[in-house]
Design a protein around this motif. Structure first.
Motif, PDB file in Angstrom:
ATOM      1  N   LEU A 164       6.508 -11.483  -8.100  1.00  0.00           N
ATOM      2  CA  LEU A 164       5.447 -11.736  -9.072  1.00  0.00           C
ATOM      3  C   LEU A 164       4.090 -11.619  -8.394  1.00  0.00           C
ATOM      4  O   LEU A 164       3.967 -11.834  -7.179  1.00  0.00           O
ATOM      5  CB  LEU A 164       5.598 -13.144  -9.658  1.00  0.00           C
ATOM      6  N   ASP A 165       3.067 -11.315  -9.178  1.00  0.00           N
ATOM      7  CA  ASP A 165       1.698 -11.334  -8.674  1.00  0.00           C
ATOM      8  C   ASP A 165       1.183 -12.757  -8.858  1.00  0.00           C
ATOM      9  O   ASP A 165       0.976 -13.217  -9.976  1.00  0.00           O
ATOM     10  CB  ASP A 165       0.839 -10.344  -9.457  1.00  0.00           C
ATOM     11  N   ALA A 166       1.004 -13.449  -7.758  1.00  0.00           N
ATOM     12  CA  ALA A 166       0.536 -14.837  -7.791  1.00  0.00           C
ATOM     13  C   ALA A 166      -0.922 -14.862  -7.345  1.00  0.00           C
ATOM     14  O   ALA A 166      -1.239 -15.189  -6.201  1.00  0.00           O
ATOM     15  CB  ALA A 166       1.403 -15.708  -6.896  1.00  0.00           C
ATOM     16  N   GLY A 167      -1.803 -14.462  -8.229  1.00  0.00           N
ATOM     17  CA  GLY A 167      -3.223 -14.469  -7.910  1.00  0.00           C
ATOM     18  C   GLY A 167      -3.573 -13.500  -6.802  1.00  0.00           C
ATOM     19  O   GLY A 167      -4.376 -13.823  -5.932  1.00  0.00           O
ATOM     20  N   GLY A 168      -2.964 -12.329  -6.829  1.00  0.00           N
ATOM     21  CA  GLY A 168      -3.234 -11.323  -5.815  1.00  0.00           C
ATOM     22  C   GLY A 168      -2.337 -11.415  -4.599  1.00  0.00           C
ATOM     23  O   GLY A 168      -2.411 -10.586  -3.698  1.00  0.00           O
ATOM     24  N   ARG A 169      -1.473 -12.403  -4.579  1.00  0.00           N
ATOM     25  CA  ARG A 169      -0.529 -12.567  -3.475  1.00  0.00           C
ATOM     26  C   ARG A 169       0.876 -12.402  -4.036  1.00  0.00           C
ATOM     27  O   ARG A 169       1.217 -13.011  -5.051  1.00  0.00           O
ATOM     28  CB  ARG A 169      -0.676 -13.973  -2.871  1.00  0.00           C
ATOM     29  N   PRO A 170       1.720 -11.595  -3.393  1.00  0.00           N
ATOM     30  CA  PRO A 170       3.089 -11.445  -3.902  1.00  0.00           C
ATOM     31  C   PRO A 170       3.897 -12.729  -3.711  1.00  0.00           C
ATOM     32  O   PRO A 170       3.790 -13.399  -2.674  1.00  0.00           O
ATOM     33  CB  PRO A 170       3.664 -10.300  -3.074  1.00  0.00           C
ATOM     34  N   LEU A 171       4.667 -13.081  -4.728  1.00  0.00           N
ATOM     35  CA  LEU A 171       5.542 -14.249  -4.671  1.00  0.00           C
ATOM     36  C   LEU A 171       6.950 -13.768  -4.994  1.00  0.00           C
ATOM     37  O   LEU A 171       7.238 -13.374  -6.126  1.00  0.00           O
ATOM     38  CB  LEU A 171       5.111 -15.320  -5.676  1.00  0.00           C
ATOM     39  N   ARG A 172       7.802 -13.801  -3.997  1.00  0.00           N
ATOM     40  CA  ARG A 172       9.179 -13.324  -4.160  1.00  0.00           C
ATOM     41  C   ARG A 172      10.041 -14.474  -4.678  1.00  0.00           C
ATOM     42  O   ARG A 172      10.062 -15.558  -4.094  1.00  0.00           O
ATOM     43  CB  ARG A 172       9.699 -12.815  -2.824  1.00  0.00           C
ATOM     44  N   GLU A 173      10.758 -14.204  -5.773  1.00  0.00           N
ATOM     45  CA  GLU A 173      11.664 -15.186  -6.358  1.00  0.00           C
ATOM     46  C   GLU A 173      13.098 -14.685  -6.302  1.00  0.00           C
ATOM     47  O   GLU A 173      13.354 -13.494  -6.469  1.00  0.00           O
ATOM     48  CB  GLU A 173      11.286 -15.487  -7.812  1.00  0.00           C
ATOM     49  N   VAL A 174      14.000 -15.611  -6.090  1.00  0.00           N
ATOM     50  CA  VAL A 174      15.435 -15.353  -6.023  1.00  0.00           C
ATOM     51  C   VAL A 174      16.064 -15.955  -7.270  1.00  0.00           C
ATOM     52  O   VAL A 174      15.714 -17.072  -7.670  1.00  0.00           O
ATOM     53  CB  VAL A 174      16.032 -16.021  -4.762  1.00  0.00           C
ATOM     54  N   ARG A 175      16.983 -15.231  -7.885  1.00  0.00           N
ATOM     55  CA  ARG A 175      17.664 -15.792  -9.048  1.00  0.00           C
ATOM     56  C   ARG A 175      18.889 -16.563  -8.571  1.00  0.00           C
ATOM     57  O   ARG A 175      19.768 -16.029  -7.910  1.00  0.00           O
ATOM     58  CB  ARG A 175      18.065 -14.707 -10.038  1.00  0.00           C
ATOM     59  N   MET A 176      18.923 -17.830  -8.916  1.00  0.00           N
ATOM     60  CA  MET A 176      20.048 -18.703  -8.599  1.00  0.00           C
ATOM     61  C   MET A 176      20.921 -18.792  -9.840  1.00  0.00           C
ATOM     62  O   MET A 176      20.421 -18.757 -10.966  1.00  0.00           O
ATOM     63  CB  MET A 176      19.545 -20.096  -8.213  1.00  0.00           C
ATOM     64  N   THR A 177      22.230 -18.926  -9.638  1.00  0.00           N
ATOM     65  CA  THR A 177      23.134 -19.046 -10.773  1.00  0.00           C
ATOM     66  C   THR A 177      24.250 -20.034 -10.446  1.00  0.00           C
ATOM     67  O   THR A 177      24.604 -20.211  -9.274  1.00  0.00           O
ATOM     68  CB  THR A 177      23.724 -17.688 -11.188  1.00  0.00           C
ATOM     69  N   GLY A 178      24.759 -20.666 -11.471  1.00  0.00           N
ATOM     70  CA  GLY A 178      25.844 -21.606 -11.276  1.00  0.00           C
ATOM     71  C   GLY A 178      26.387 -22.118 -12.595  1.00  0.00           C
ATOM     72  O   GLY A 178      25.858 -21.815 -13.679  1.00  0.00           O
ATOM     73  N   THR A 179      27.412 -22.892 -12.481  1.00  0.00           N
ATOM     74  CA  THR A 179      28.069 -23.446 -13.659  1.00  0.00           C
ATOM     75  C   THR A 179      27.219 -24.520 -14.327  1.00  0.00           C
ATOM     76  O   THR A 179      26.403 -25.183 -13.661  1.00  0.00           O
ATOM     77  CB  THR A 179      29.439 -24.035 -13.284  1.00  0.00           C
ATOM     78  N   LEU A 180      27.428 -24.691 -15.604  1.00  0.00           N
ATOM     79  CA  LEU A 180      26.778 -25.795 -16.339  1.00  0.00           C
ATOM     80  C   LEU A 180      27.714 -27.001 -16.416  1.00  0.00           C
ATOM     81  O   LEU A 180      27.347 -28.011 -16.997  1.00  0.00           O
ATOM     82  CB  LEU A 180      26.395 -25.329 -17.745  1.00  0.00           C
ATOM     83  N   SER A 181      28.893 -26.897 -15.824  1.00  0.00           N
ATOM     84  CA  SER A 181      29.832 -28.024 -15.776  1.00  0.00           C
ATOM     85  C   SER A 181      29.540 -28.820 -14.515  1.00  0.00           C
ATOM     86  O   SER A 181      30.206 -28.666 -13.488  1.00  0.00           O
ATOM     87  CB  SER A 181      31.276 -27.516 -15.766  1.00  0.00           C
ATOM     88  N   LEU A 182      28.526 -29.659 -14.601  1.00  0.00           N
ATOM     89  CA  LEU A 182      28.088 -30.439 -13.452  1.00  0.00           C
ATOM     90  C   LEU A 182      28.491 -31.895 -13.603  1.00  0.00           C
ATOM     91  O   LEU A 182      28.414 -32.455 -14.690  1.00  0.00           O
ATOM     92  CB  LEU A 182      26.573 -30.357 -13.309  1.00  0.00           C
ATOM     93  N   GLU A 183      28.887 -32.473 -12.513  1.00  0.00           N
ATOM     94  CA  GLU A 183      29.218 -33.896 -12.482  1.00  0.00           C
ATOM     95  C   GLU A 183      28.354 -34.559 -11.429  1.00  0.00           C
ATOM     96  O   GLU A 183      28.299 -34.096 -10.288  1.00  0.00           O
ATOM     97  CB  GLU A 183      30.695 -34.097 -12.137  1.00  0.00           C
ATOM     98  N   LEU A 184      27.674 -35.619 -11.794  1.00  0.00           N
ATOM     99  CA  LEU A 184      26.893 -36.367 -10.818  1.00  0.00           C
ATOM    100  C   LEU A 184      27.807 -37.260 -10.009  1.00  0.00           C
ATOM    101  O   LEU A 184      28.747 -37.861 -10.542  1.00  0.00           O
ATOM    102  CB  LEU A 184      25.841 -37.229 -11.523  1.00  0.00           C
TER     103      LEU A 184
END
Length: 186
Positions: A164-184
């Motif tokens: 992404l362009d973050a005010g003239g500075r590149p900001l690299r983002e990683v897509r994270m993925t996982g299950t929605l079956s979460l247990e605390l």
């Protein structure tokens, strides 16, 4: 620790959600985003955006509280197909079952107290009720605290990145993925 909980946000929570967003971004992202971008964050504009989202969607917003204080929030909903697509833009086979966790923030002074996990668990439960099974979230690659949080939740980078362009500075983002079956853990 005072009583901690998570609940669905109400329009009156928008002012606190905006405060948490501005405060957290200015503290946690000072090394990732230019100072002028952080200085330009407008709390009133953020408040109006969050009020609209709470009232009309498309995401559901949950707030975390500890005692009388708002300490964090999460926004999640059905992922737009372009967000869940493969790196080459091809729709994924489970596109109709993917949630996008667009924002999950805990104010830094309230960090490491379980609020992030409770927020993710609440959003995940709501998304499962909507028939969704998997979640995605975009995380700044240099944000080691957030990358660690998602890893502890059992989510992993799926190999898709964007810059992404973050005010003239590149900001690299990683897509994270996982299950929605979460247990605390208790």
């Amino acid at each position: 620790m005072a009583e901690a909980s998570v609940r669905l946000a109400e329009p009156s929570d928008a002012v606190e959600i905006a405060r948490i967003q501005v405060t957290t971004w200015r503290a946690a992202y000072r090394d990732l985003l230019p100072a002028d971008v952080l200085d330009a964050l407008d709390g009133a504009e953020a408040e109006e955006t969050w009020r609209h989202t709470i009232e009309q969607g498309p995401a559901r917003v949950f707030v975390a509280t500890e005692g009388p204080w708002h300490v964090g929030f999460v926004a999640a909903g059905m992922s737009p197909q372009d967000e869940s697509a493969a790196a080459d833009g091809t729709p994924v086979p489970d596109a109709d079952q993917v949630a996008l966790v667009s924002t999950l923030l805990v104010e830094p002074r309230w960090g490491r107290r379980g609020h992030g996990g409770r927020l993710l668990a609440a959003a995940s439960a709501a998304m499962r009720k909507d028939g969704l099974a998997r979640g995605i979230s975009w995380v700044a690659e240099a944000d080691k605290a957030s990358m660690g949080f998602w890893g502890l939740a059992g989510w992993a980078a799926d190999g898709t990145v964007r810059t992404l362009d973050a005010g003239g500075r590149p900001l690299r983002e990683v897509r994270m993925t996982g299950t929605l079956s979460l247990e605390l853990e208790k």
